[in-house]
Design a protein around this motif. Structure first.
Motif, PDB file in Angstrom:
ATOM      1  N   VAL A  45       0.843  -1.202   0.000  1.00 39.87           N
ATOM      2  CA  VAL A  45       0.000   0.000   0.000  1.00 39.87           C
ATOM      3  C   VAL A  45       0.876   1.250   0.000  1.00 39.87           C
ATOM      4  CG1 VAL A  45      -1.787   1.301   1.213  1.00 39.87           C
ATOM      5  CG2 VAL A  45      -1.828  -1.197   1.252  1.00 39.87           C
ATOM      6  N   PRO A  46       0.775   2.109  -1.013  1.00 38.64           N
ATOM      7  CA  PRO A  46       1.502   3.383  -0.986  1.00 38.64           C
ATOM      8  C   PRO A  46       0.951   4.270   0.126  1.00 38.64           C
ATOM      9  CG  PRO A  46       0.712   2.860  -3.201  1.00 38.64           C
ATOM     10  CD  PRO A  46       0.009   1.942  -2.258  1.00 38.64           C
ATOM     11  N   ARG A  47       1.842   4.752   0.968  1.00 34.23           N
ATOM     12  CA  ARG A  47       1.401   5.531   2.130  1.00 34.23           C
ATOM     13  C   ARG A  47       2.093   6.899   2.136  1.00 34.23           C
ATOM     14  NH1 ARG A  47      -1.115   1.847   5.617  1.00 34.23           N
ATOM     15  NH2 ARG A  47      -0.640  -0.341   5.107  1.00 34.23           N
ATOM     16  N   VAL A  48       1.303   7.923   2.391  1.00 30.28           N
ATOM     17  CA  VAL A  48       1.809   9.287   2.535  1.00 30.28           C
ATOM     18  C   VAL A  48       1.481   9.725   3.954  1.00 30.28           C
ATOM     19  CG1 VAL A  48       1.659  11.669   1.720  1.00 30.28           C
ATOM     20  CG2 VAL A  48       1.520   9.782   0.085  1.00 30.28           C
ATOM     21  N   GLY A  49       2.484   9.667   4.811  1.00 33.97           N
ATOM     22  CA  GLY A  49       2.292   9.891   6.242  1.00 33.97           C
ATOM     23  C   GLY A  49       2.360   8.573   6.985  1.00 33.97           C
ATOM     24  N   LEU A  50       3.356   8.441   7.881  1.00 39.06           N
ATOM     25  CA  LEU A  50       3.563   7.182   8.603  1.00 39.06           C
ATOM     26  C   LEU A  50       3.483   7.417  10.107  1.00 39.06           C
ATOM     27  CD1 LEU A  50       6.670   5.746   6.681  1.00 39.06           C
ATOM     28  CD2 LEU A  50       4.244   5.411   6.153  1.00 39.06           C
ATOM     29  N   ASN A  51       2.981   6.390  10.827  1.00 38.40           N
ATOM     30  CA  ASN A  51       2.997   6.459  12.288  1.00 38.40           C
ATOM     31  C   ASN A  51       4.312   5.888  12.810  1.00 38.40           C
ATOM     32  OD1 ASN A  51       2.765   3.609  12.372  1.00 38.40           O
ATOM     33  ND2 ASN A  51       0.520   3.730  12.368  1.00 38.40           N
ATOM     34  N   ALA A  52       4.481   5.879  14.125  1.00 34.96           N
ATOM     35  CA  ALA A  52       5.755   5.467  14.714  1.00 34.96           C
ATOM     36  C   ALA A  52       6.093   4.018  14.377  1.00 34.96           C
ATOM     37  CB  ALA A  52       5.712   5.665  16.234  1.00 34.96           C
ATOM     38  N   ALA A  53       5.100   3.139  14.431  1.00 35.72           N
ATOM     39  CA  ALA A  53       5.355   1.728  14.123  1.00 35.72           C
ATOM     40  C   ALA A  53       5.761   1.545  12.670  1.00 35.72           C
ATOM     41  CB  ALA A  53       4.108   0.893  14.437  1.00 35.72           C
ATOM     42  N   GLU A  54       5.152   2.324  11.778  1.00 35.54           N
ATOM     43  CA  GLU A  54       5.500   2.234  10.356  1.00 35.54           C
ATOM     44  C   GLU A  54       6.900   2.788  10.096  1.00 35.54           C
ATOM     45  OE1 GLU A  54       0.881   2.483   8.754  1.00 35.54           O
ATOM     46  OE2 GLU A  54       2.059   4.311   9.030  1.00 35.54           O
ATOM     47  N   LEU A  55       7.277   3.842  10.816  1.00 37.87           N
ATOM     48  CA  LEU A  55       8.649   4.354  10.697  1.00 37.87           C
ATOM     49  C   LEU A  55       9.653   3.316  11.207  1.00 37.87           C
ATOM     50  CD1 LEU A  55       8.220   8.077  11.804  1.00 37.87           C
ATOM     51  CD2 LEU A  55       8.805   7.255   9.517  1.00 37.87           C
ATOM     52  N   ASP A  56       9.277   2.581  12.250  1.00 33.27           N
ATOM     53  CA  ASP A  56      10.135   1.498  12.734  1.00 33.27           C
ATOM     54  C   ASP A  56      10.390   0.480  11.624  1.00 33.27           C
ATOM     55  OD1 ASP A  56      10.272   2.574  15.265  1.00 33.27           O
ATOM     56  OD2 ASP A  56       8.729   1.271  16.127  1.00 33.27           O
ATOM     57  N   ARG A  57       9.352   0.141  10.873  1.00 30.13           N
ATOM     58  CA  ARG A  57       9.489  -0.845   9.800  1.00 30.13           C
ATOM     59  C   ARG A  57      10.395  -0.317   8.687  1.00 30.13           C
ATOM     60  NH1 ARG A  57       3.623  -2.828   8.043  1.00 30.13           N
ATOM     61  NH2 ARG A  57       4.914  -3.942   6.511  1.00 30.13           N
ATOM     62  N   VAL A  58      10.225   0.937   8.345  1.00 32.97           N
ATOM     63  CA  VAL A  58      11.051   1.526   7.288  1.00 32.97           C
ATOM     64  C   VAL A  58      12.520   1.511   7.689  1.00 32.97           C
ATOM     65  CG1 VAL A  58      11.607   3.707   6.139  1.00 32.97           C
ATOM     66  CG2 VAL A  58       9.230   2.957   6.287  1.00 32.97           C
ATOM     67  N   CYS A  59      12.789   1.793   8.953  1.00 34.18           N
ATOM     68  CA  CYS A  59      14.171   1.888   9.421  1.00 34.18           C
ATOM     69  C   CYS A  59      14.750   0.540   9.841  1.00 34.18           C
ATOM     70  CB  CYS A  59      14.256   2.860  10.595  1.00 34.18           C
ATOM     71  SG  CYS A  59      13.837   4.564  10.171  1.00 34.18           S
ATOM     72  N   GLY A  60      13.923  -0.496   9.818  1.00 35.83           N
ATOM     73  CA  GLY A  60      14.367  -1.798  10.294  1.00 35.83           C
ATOM     74  C   GLY A  60      15.093  -2.646   9.278  1.00 35.83           C
ATOM     75  N   GLY A  61      15.152  -2.194   8.036  1.00 38.09           N
ATOM     76  CA  GLY A  61      15.858  -2.938   6.995  1.00 38.09           C
ATOM     77  C   GLY A  61      14.951  -3.828   6.183  1.00 38.09           C
ATOM     78  N   ASP A  62      15.526  -4.455   5.154  1.00 36.35           N
ATOM     79  CA  ASP A  62      14.835  -5.419   4.289  1.00 36.35           C
ATOM     80  C   ASP A  62      13.730  -4.792   3.448  1.00 36.35           C
ATOM     81  OD1 ASP A  62      16.422  -7.538   5.207  1.00 36.35           O
ATOM     82  OD2 ASP A  62      15.076  -7.877   6.911  1.00 36.35           O
ATOM     83  N   LEU A  63      13.824  -3.502   3.150  1.00 35.98           N
ATOM     84  CA  LEU A  63      12.873  -2.874   2.239  1.00 35.98           C
ATOM     85  C   LEU A  63      13.485  -2.759   0.856  1.00 35.98           C
ATOM     86  CD1 LEU A  63      11.543  -1.973   5.001  1.00 35.98           C
ATOM     87  CD2 LEU A  63      10.772   0.067   3.748  1.00 35.98           C
ATOM     88  N   ASP A  64      12.665  -2.963  -0.157  1.00 39.34           N
ATOM     89  CA  ASP A  64      13.104  -2.736  -1.524  1.00 39.34           C
ATOM     90  C   ASP A  64      13.291  -1.237  -1.749  1.00 39.34           C
ATOM     91  OD1 ASP A  64      12.937  -5.479  -2.408  1.00 39.34           O
ATOM     92  OD2 ASP A  64      10.759  -5.250  -2.379  1.00 39.34           O
ATOM     93  N   GLY A  78       1.522  -4.640  -6.510  1.00 36.34           N
ATOM     94  CA  GLY A  78       0.931  -5.876  -6.994  1.00 36.34           C
ATOM     95  C   GLY A  78       1.381  -7.098  -6.220  1.00 36.34           C
ATOM     96  N   LEU A  79       2.629  -7.083  -5.728  1.00 33.19           N
ATOM     97  CA  LEU A  79       3.176  -8.228  -5.006  1.00 33.19           C
ATOM     98  C   LEU A  79       3.062  -8.076  -3.492  1.00 33.19           C
ATOM     99  CD1 LEU A  79       6.423  -8.905  -7.090  1.00 33.19           C
ATOM    100  CD2 LEU A  79       4.191 -10.025  -7.276  1.00 33.19           C
ATOM    101  N   GLY A  80       2.484  -6.952  -3.053  1.00 32.29           N
ATOM    102  CA  GLY A  80       2.310  -6.744  -1.616  1.00 32.29           C
ATOM    103  C   GLY A  80       3.601  -6.549  -0.864  1.00 32.29           C
ATOM    104  N   ARG A  81       4.583  -5.912  -1.481  1.00 38.36           N
ATOM    105  CA  ARG A  81       5.916  -5.768  -0.893  1.00 38.36           C
ATOM    106  C   ARG A  81       6.023  -4.495  -0.051  1.00 38.36           C
ATOM    107  NH1 ARG A  81       9.571  -9.076  -3.848  1.00 38.36           N
ATOM    108  NH2 ARG A  81      11.207  -8.269  -2.470  1.00 38.36           N
ATOM    109  N   ASP A  82       7.111  -4.430   0.724  1.00 36.61           N
ATOM    110  CA  ASP A  82       7.486  -3.227   1.459  1.00 36.61           C
ATOM    111  C   ASP A  82       8.612  -2.540   0.697  1.00 36.61           C
ATOM    112  OD1 ASP A  82       5.732  -3.942   3.470  1.00 36.61           O
ATOM    113  OD2 ASP A  82       7.287  -4.801   4.762  1.00 36.61           O
ATOM    114  N   GLY A  83       8.556  -1.225   0.566  1.00 37.12           N
ATOM    115  CA  GLY A  83       9.601  -0.523  -0.156  1.00 37.12           C
ATOM    116  C   GLY A  83       9.754   0.912   0.298  1.00 37.12           C
ATOM    117  N   ALA A  84      10.994   1.388   0.215  1.00 39.29           N
ATOM    118  CA  ALA A  84      11.306   2.784   0.495  1.00 39.29           C
ATOM    119  C   ALA A  84      11.351   3.537  -0.824  1.00 39.29           C
ATOM    120  CB  ALA A  84      12.643   2.893   1.220  1.00 39.29           C
ATOM    121  N   THR A  85      10.830   4.749  -0.840  1.00 40.46           N
ATOM    122  CA  THR A  85      10.682   5.498  -2.080  1.00 40.46           C
ATOM    123  C   THR A  85      11.846   6.451  -2.321  1.00 40.46           C
ATOM    124  OG1 THR A  85       9.315   7.106  -0.877  1.00 40.46           O
ATOM    125  CG2 THR A  85       8.180   5.375  -2.111  1.00 40.46           C
ATOM    126  N   THR A  86      12.325   6.467  -3.561  1.00 43.15           N
ATOM    127  CA  THR A  86      13.355   7.404  -3.998  1.00 43.15           C
ATOM    128  C   THR A  86      12.735   8.777  -4.230  1.00 43.15           C
ATOM    129  OG1 THR A  86      12.962   6.908  -6.314  1.00 43.15           O
ATOM    130  CG2 THR A  86      14.579   5.533  -5.156  1.00 43.15           C
TER     131      THR A  86
END
Length: 312
Positions: free
Chosen positions: A75-94, A106-114
Motif C-alpha cells: 500500500v503506498p502511504r503518505v504519512g507514517l505512524n511510529a510503528a510504520e517508521l520502525d518498519r522503514v528503518c528496520g531494513g529489508d525494504l526494496d 501488486g506483489l504486496g511488498r514493502d519498499g522505500a521510495t526514492t
C-alpha cells in the motif's frame, strides 16, 4: 485441475493518507513530504530511526505537517505512524523508483521510495513539495552506460517542488543541470548563486535563478505551477556552513569512492548506497553528520515554503 495460480485482486487506496496529512490537506494546511530511501538505505541504524523523528519534528517546528512516504504491505502511504517508521528503518525494504511502484503494490511488498517515487506519490496525494538530501542525476560516463537517474525524468512530468542540497559530487553535475534545462525544470538556488554539491556548498556550477526567502520560493512555485502544470522544480539549498565536509577530505573520499565503484563493478541504484557507506567509513562519521545536517535544514526550509504556499 489447472496448475495456474489464481488471480489475486488487490483493492487499495492510491495513496493511503495518514489522519494528520488528510486533515491538513482538507483544511488547506501546509504539508511536506519526506522520502524514505534515506532512512532505509542512506543512513545506518540506529541513526536512521533517530533521523526519522528529527526530520518530522523539524517540519512540525516550522508549522507544517510531515508526510514520510513509503510502500508497506503493498500500500503506498503518505504519512507514517511510529510503528510504520520502525518498519522503514528496520531494513529489508526494496528501493522503489517510479517504475517499481506497481510491482511492489501488486506483489504486496514493502519498499522505500526514492526522489522520483516520492514525488509521484506526493503529487497523487496533493502534496505540493517535499524535502530530501540530494537529487539524483546524470552519472559520470553516462555516454557509455546511459546511467541517468529516474529523478530527472520524474520531475519533468510531476508537479512537485523538491527541496534538496543539489546533487552528490559523484555525478556529472554539468550534464545533470543540462538535462533539467532540457526538461524545462527550473532550478532555484536558495540564498546562493552556486548550485550546491551535497557535502560541499558549491559544486562549481551556477544556478540559473536565485531566491532569498520562503515567500519568494512560494511565489515562483505558484507561477511555475500555473504556467507549466505537471512539471516539477528544484529548490537547492547549500549545507549549513558549519556542517560542510572538509574539502581535502571530500576530494580524497570521492577519488577513492570512484575507484571502488569501478573495481567492484557497482552500477545503477547500488551506486549511491555504496558511495555513502564509503564516505561514512572513511570520514569517521563526518559525512554522516553533514548528511543529517543538510537533510534537516532542507526539511525546515520546505516547511517554511509550505506555510508560505498555504498562506497565499
Amino acid at each position: 485441475m489447472s496448475s495456474m495460480m489464481p488471480h489475486v485482486s488487490r483493492s487499495v487506496s492510491f495513496p493511503a493518507l495518514s489522519r494528520d496529512v488528510a486533515d491538513a490537506l482538507a483544511s488547506g494546511g501546509a504539508v511536506v513530504a519526506l522520502e524514505s530511501t534515506i532512512l532505509a538505505h542512506g543512513l545506518p541504524a540506529p541513526q536512521n530511526r533517530d533521523a526519522a523523528d528529527e526530520l518530522e519534528e523539524e517540519v512540525r517546528a516550522h508549522g507544517a505537517v510531515p508526510a514520510t512516504v513509503a510502500v508497506l504491505d503493498g500500500v503506498p502511504r503518505v504519512g507514517l505512524n511510529a510503528a510504520e517508521l520502525d518498519r522503514v528503518c528496520g531494513g529489508d525494504l526494496d528501493k522503489l523508483s517510479v517504475r517499481d511502484l506497481g510491482v511492489a503494490v501488486g506483489l504486496g511488498r514493502d519498499g522505500a521510495t526514492t526522489v522520483a517515487a516520492t514525488a509521484a506519490l506526493a503529487a497523487a496525494a496533493g502534496v505540493p513539495l517535499f524535502a530530501t538530501g540530494g537529487l539524483g542525476g546524470v552519472h559520470r560516463g553516462a555516454r557509455d552506460t546511459w546511467d541517468v537517474s529516474a529523478d530527472l525524468a520524474a520531475l519533468a512530468r510531476t508537479g512537485v517542488l523538491v527541496v534538496c542540497s543539489g546533487v552528490k559530487s559523484i555525478l556529472d553535475v554539468a550534464a545533470t543541470l543540462e538535462v533539467l534545462e532540457t526538461e524545462s525544470v527550473p532550478v532555484l538556488g536558495y540564498g546562493t548563486d552556486a548550485f550546491p554539491g551535497f557535502y560541499r556548498r558549491d559544486s562549481g556550477h551556477a544556478v540559473p535563478w536565485r531566491v532569498d526567502s520562503p515567500a519568494e520560493a512560494a511565489a515562483v512555485w505558484r507561477a511555475h505551477r500555473d504556467l507549466s502544470p505537471g512539471v516539477g522544480a528544484v529548490l537547492a539549498q547549500p549545507v549549513p556552513v558549519d556542517d560542510e565536509l572538509d574539502a581535502a577530505l571530500h576530494d580524497r573520499l570521492l577519488t577513492e569512492g570512484l575507484a571502488l565503484l569501478a573495481e567492484r563493478g557497482i552500477t545503477g541504484k547500488d551506486v549511491t548506497p555504496a558511495l555513502l557507506e564509503h564516505f561514512h567509513a572513511g570520514s569517521d562519521g563526518a559525512s554522516l553528520r553533514t548528511n543529517l545536517a543538510l537533510v534537516r535544514a532542507n526539511a525546515g526550509l520546505a516547511a517554511r515554503v509550505a506555510v508560505a504556499l498555504a498562506g497565499g
